[in-house]
Design a protein around this motif. Structure first.
Motif, PDB file in Angstrom:
ATOM      1  N   CYS A 161      15.660 -54.620  36.095  1.00 42.22           N
ATOM      2  CA  CYS A 161      15.494 -54.862  37.483  1.00 42.22           C
ATOM      3  C   CYS A 161      15.144 -56.493  37.561  1.00 42.22           C
ATOM      4  CB  CYS A 161      14.096 -54.413  37.872  1.00 42.22           C
ATOM      5  SG  CYS A 161      13.500 -54.889  39.673  1.00 42.22           S
ATOM      6  N   GLY A 162      14.835 -57.075  36.344  1.00 43.84           N
ATOM      7  CA  GLY A 162      14.565 -58.533  36.527  1.00 43.84           C
ATOM      8  C   GLY A 162      16.035 -59.277  36.219  1.00 43.84           C
ATOM      9  N   ILE A 163      16.936 -58.739  35.551  1.00 43.73           N
ATOM     10  CA  ILE A 163      18.392 -59.136  35.112  1.00 43.73           C
ATOM     11  C   ILE A 163      18.845 -58.947  36.476  1.00 43.73           C
ATOM     12  CG2 ILE A 163      20.280 -59.076  33.853  1.00 43.73           C
ATOM     13  CD1 ILE A 163      18.821 -58.008  31.644  1.00 43.73           C
ATOM     14  N   PHE A 164      19.074 -57.766  37.167  1.00 40.60           N
ATOM     15  CA  PHE A 164      19.346 -57.576  38.480  1.00 40.60           C
ATOM     16  C   PHE A 164      19.148 -58.501  39.530  1.00 40.60           C
ATOM     17  CE2 PHE A 164      19.441 -55.723  42.676  1.00 40.60           C
ATOM     18  CZ  PHE A 164      20.478 -55.059  42.846  1.00 40.60           C
ATOM     19  N   LEU A 165      17.959 -58.989  39.612  1.00 39.33           N
ATOM     20  CA  LEU A 165      17.530 -59.927  40.682  1.00 39.33           C
ATOM     21  C   LEU A 165      18.182 -61.216  40.201  1.00 39.33           C
ATOM     22  CD1 LEU A 165      13.861 -59.175  41.329  1.00 39.33           C
ATOM     23  CD2 LEU A 165      15.765 -59.058  42.931  1.00 39.33           C
ATOM     24  N   CYS A 166      18.228 -61.580  38.765  1.00 36.47           N
ATOM     25  CA  CYS A 166      18.660 -62.860  38.495  1.00 36.47           C
ATOM     26  C   CYS A 166      20.234 -62.908  38.847  1.00 36.47           C
ATOM     27  CB  CYS A 166      18.583 -63.129  37.024  1.00 36.47           C
ATOM     28  SG  CYS A 166      19.341 -64.371  35.929  1.00 36.47           S
ATOM     29  N   LEU A 167      21.007 -61.845  38.558  1.00 37.39           N
ATOM     30  CA  LEU A 167      22.423 -61.904  38.875  1.00 37.39           C
ATOM     31  C   LEU A 167      22.641 -61.953  40.413  1.00 37.39           C
ATOM     32  CD1 LEU A 167      23.592 -59.006  36.156  1.00 37.39           C
ATOM     33  CD2 LEU A 167      24.023 -61.369  36.277  1.00 37.39           C
ATOM     34  N   ILE A 168      21.695 -61.339  41.239  1.00 34.01           N
ATOM     35  CA  ILE A 168      22.117 -61.479  42.391  1.00 34.01           C
ATOM     36  C   ILE A 168      21.845 -62.997  43.036  1.00 34.01           C
ATOM     37  CG2 ILE A 168      21.144 -60.901  44.871  1.00 34.01           C
ATOM     38  CD1 ILE A 168      22.827 -58.713  43.584  1.00 34.01           C
ATOM     39  N   THR A 169      20.829 -63.592  42.525  1.00 34.46           N
ATOM     40  CA  THR A 169      20.514 -64.926  42.780  1.00 34.46           C
ATOM     41  C   THR A 169      21.900 -65.843  42.546  1.00 34.46           C
ATOM     42  OG1 THR A 169      18.301 -64.680  42.524  1.00 34.46           O
ATOM     43  CG2 THR A 169      19.025 -66.850  42.626  1.00 34.46           C
ATOM     44  N   LEU A 170      22.207 -65.454  41.323  1.00 35.91           N
ATOM     45  CA  LEU A 170      23.540 -66.304  40.950  1.00 35.91           C
ATOM     46  C   LEU A 170      24.638 -65.979  41.631  1.00 35.91           C
ATOM     47  CD1 LEU A 170      22.965 -66.173  36.949  1.00 35.91           C
ATOM     48  CD2 LEU A 170      22.604 -68.187  38.569  1.00 35.91           C
ATOM     49  N   PHE A 171      24.931 -64.789  41.934  1.00 34.03           N
ATOM     50  CA  PHE A 171      26.019 -64.381  42.874  1.00 34.03           C
ATOM     51  C   PHE A 171      26.157 -65.125  44.181  1.00 34.03           C
ATOM     52  CE2 PHE A 171      28.260 -59.999  44.774  1.00 34.03           C
ATOM     53  CZ  PHE A 171      29.389 -60.927  44.570  1.00 34.03           C
ATOM     54  N   SER A 172      24.874 -65.291  44.773  1.00 39.89           N
ATOM     55  CA  SER A 172      24.666 -66.069  45.981  1.00 39.89           C
ATOM     56  C   SER A 172      24.945 -67.641  45.800  1.00 39.89           C
ATOM     57  CB  SER A 172      23.171 -65.873  46.434  1.00 39.89           C
ATOM     58  OG  SER A 172      23.040 -66.708  47.632  1.00 39.89           O
ATOM     59  N   ALA A 173      24.476 -68.059  44.362  1.00 42.58           N
ATOM     60  CA  ALA A 173      24.782 -69.403  44.114  1.00 42.58           C
ATOM     61  C   ALA A 173      26.219 -69.797  44.061  1.00 42.58           C
ATOM     62  CB  ALA A 173      24.017 -69.740  42.876  1.00 42.58           C
ATOM     63  N   GLY A 174      27.017 -69.094  43.378  1.00 41.04           N
ATOM     64  CA  GLY A 174      28.374 -68.978  43.273  1.00 41.04           C
ATOM     65  C   GLY A 174      29.185 -69.087  44.576  1.00 41.04           C
ATOM     66  N   LEU A 175      28.763 -68.185  45.503  1.00 42.89           N
ATOM     67  CA  LEU A 175      29.412 -68.082  46.781  1.00 42.89           C
ATOM     68  C   LEU A 175      29.003 -69.543  47.594  1.00 42.89           C
ATOM     69  CD1 LEU A 175      29.161 -64.364  47.826  1.00 42.89           C
ATOM     70  CD2 LEU A 175      31.289 -65.774  47.013  1.00 42.89           C
ATOM     71  N   ALA A 176      27.608 -69.925  47.482  1.00 46.14           N
ATOM     72  CA  ALA A 176      27.138 -70.961  48.061  1.00 46.14           C
ATOM     73  C   ALA A 176      28.171 -72.421  47.633  1.00 46.14           C
ATOM     74  CB  ALA A 176      25.815 -71.242  47.825  1.00 46.14           C
ATOM     75  N   ALA A 177      28.434 -72.586  46.461  1.00 48.92           N
ATOM     76  CA  ALA A 177      29.088 -73.677  45.882  1.00 48.92           C
ATOM     77  C   ALA A 177      30.546 -73.388  46.757  1.00 48.92           C
ATOM     78  CB  ALA A 177      29.436 -73.708  44.565  1.00 48.92           C
ATOM     79  N   LEU A 178      31.151 -72.156  46.726  1.00 57.87           N
ATOM     80  CA  LEU A 178      32.392 -72.002  47.329  1.00 57.87           C
ATOM     81  C   LEU A 178      32.578 -72.210  49.003  1.00 57.87           C
ATOM     82  CD1 LEU A 178      35.343 -71.097  46.856  1.00 57.87           C
ATOM     83  CD2 LEU A 178      34.514 -68.579  47.084  1.00 57.87           C
ATOM     84  N   LEU A 179      31.236 -71.959  49.498  1.00 60.24           N
ATOM     85  CA  LEU A 179      31.468 -71.749  51.109  1.00 60.24           C
ATOM     86  C   LEU A 179      30.539 -72.985  51.793  1.00 60.24           C
ATOM     87  CD1 LEU A 179      30.744 -67.990  51.816  1.00 60.24           C
ATOM     88  CD2 LEU A 179      32.889 -69.150  51.925  1.00 60.24           C
ATOM     89  N   ARG A 180      29.605 -73.445  50.780  1.00 62.74           N
ATOM     90  CA  ARG A 180      29.023 -74.895  50.906  1.00 62.74           C
ATOM     91  C   ARG A 180      28.333 -74.626  52.417  1.00 62.74           C
ATOM     92  NH1 ARG A 180      32.772 -80.097  49.702  1.00 62.74           N
ATOM     93  NH2 ARG A 180      33.391 -79.542  47.529  1.00 62.74           N
TER      94      ARG A 180
END
Length: 248
Positions: A150-169
């Motif tokens: 569960c802890g890893i899941f939340l970390c991965l979801i956060t990084l997923f969002s961070a990657g898309l944020a760099a793409l979409l700005r």
């Protein structure tokens, strides 16, 4: 330029912004609060069913709401610099964009993992204590794996969002895309234990296999989390390429 001062700078950025600290804290508060609420309203007849999952239905019921906060934290931590124009200062100070991107992801990932593990352990203890004799201990099959996962899941979801944020700005664009995709889709296609086929390979569905005491379907607990990690890796690669090639 050394990695250590860049990591320290990224840590200071997050610590100095109340909105980011509040969003990160909301991961813990929202997940625990809704999990406790689910435990308080649990029908005893439901918990007596042979197919009842004591992890997913009680301890990690509130993950959908904590996930929204995790998405928001990842998006704001990256896209917030574009909105304020601080990205120009950051890239002037750290002209090696690969180093800048890796440092930001390291800090965002470490913070989200730490909060995620604290959240999952708190939810597990609260949820299982509410079940009385039917509750699980950390030493029971699947329990420790689910807490760590569960802890890893939340970390991965956060990084997923961070990657898309760099793409979409844009933080609103990321939240407007990910929240319906990861959360509303869950209500449309139903429970993960009842759906098979290609749906199991969607990021949210695959990653949540780790939360089940007895995972069913094509993917196992860790292979499901691996599928989510592949989605996250693709988003981080796309975000990194966008950062490297586009003007600030």
């Amino acid at each position: 330029m050394n990695l250590k001062p860049v990591l320290h700078a990224e840590w200071l950025k997050i610590r100095s912004l109340r909105s980011l600290c509040a969003t990160l804290a909301a991961v813990l508060v929202a997940t625990v609060a809704f999990s406790v609420l689910a435990c308080a309203t649990l029908d005893p007849q439901e918990s007596a069913r042979p197919d009842f999952d004591p992890l997913r239905r009680t301890s990690f019921f509130g993950l959908e709401f904590g996930q929204i906060a995790a998405i928001s934290f990842g998006a704001l931590a990256v896209a917030g610099e574009y909105r304020s124009g601080a990205i120009r200062v950051s890239l002037t100070t750290v002209p090696r964009r690969g180093l800048f991107w890796a440092s930001k992801l390291a800090v965002v990932g470490a913070l989200s993992l730490g909060v995620g593990l604290l959240t999952s352990l708190t939810c597990f203890l609260a949820g299982q204590s509410s079940l009385g004799d039917r509750g699980l201990a950390l030493t029971d099959p699947g329990a420790l794996r689910a807490v760590i996962g569960c802890g890893i899941f939340l970390c991965l979801i956060t990084l997923f969002s961070a990657g898309l944020a760099a793409l979409l700005r844009s933080a609103p664009a990321v939240m407007g895309l990910l929240i319906p995709f990861l959360l509303m889709l869950s209500f449309v296609v139903g429970d993960i234990s009842e759906v098979g086929g290609a749906v199991e390979f969607l990021p949210d569905r695959a990653g949540r296999q780790i939360l089940l005491q007895d995972a069913t379907g094509t993917l196992g607990p860790w292979s499901g989390l691996g599928v989510l990690a592949l989605w996250v890796g693709a988003a981080l690669w796309a975000g990194g390429r966008s950062l490297a090639r586009r003007d600030a």
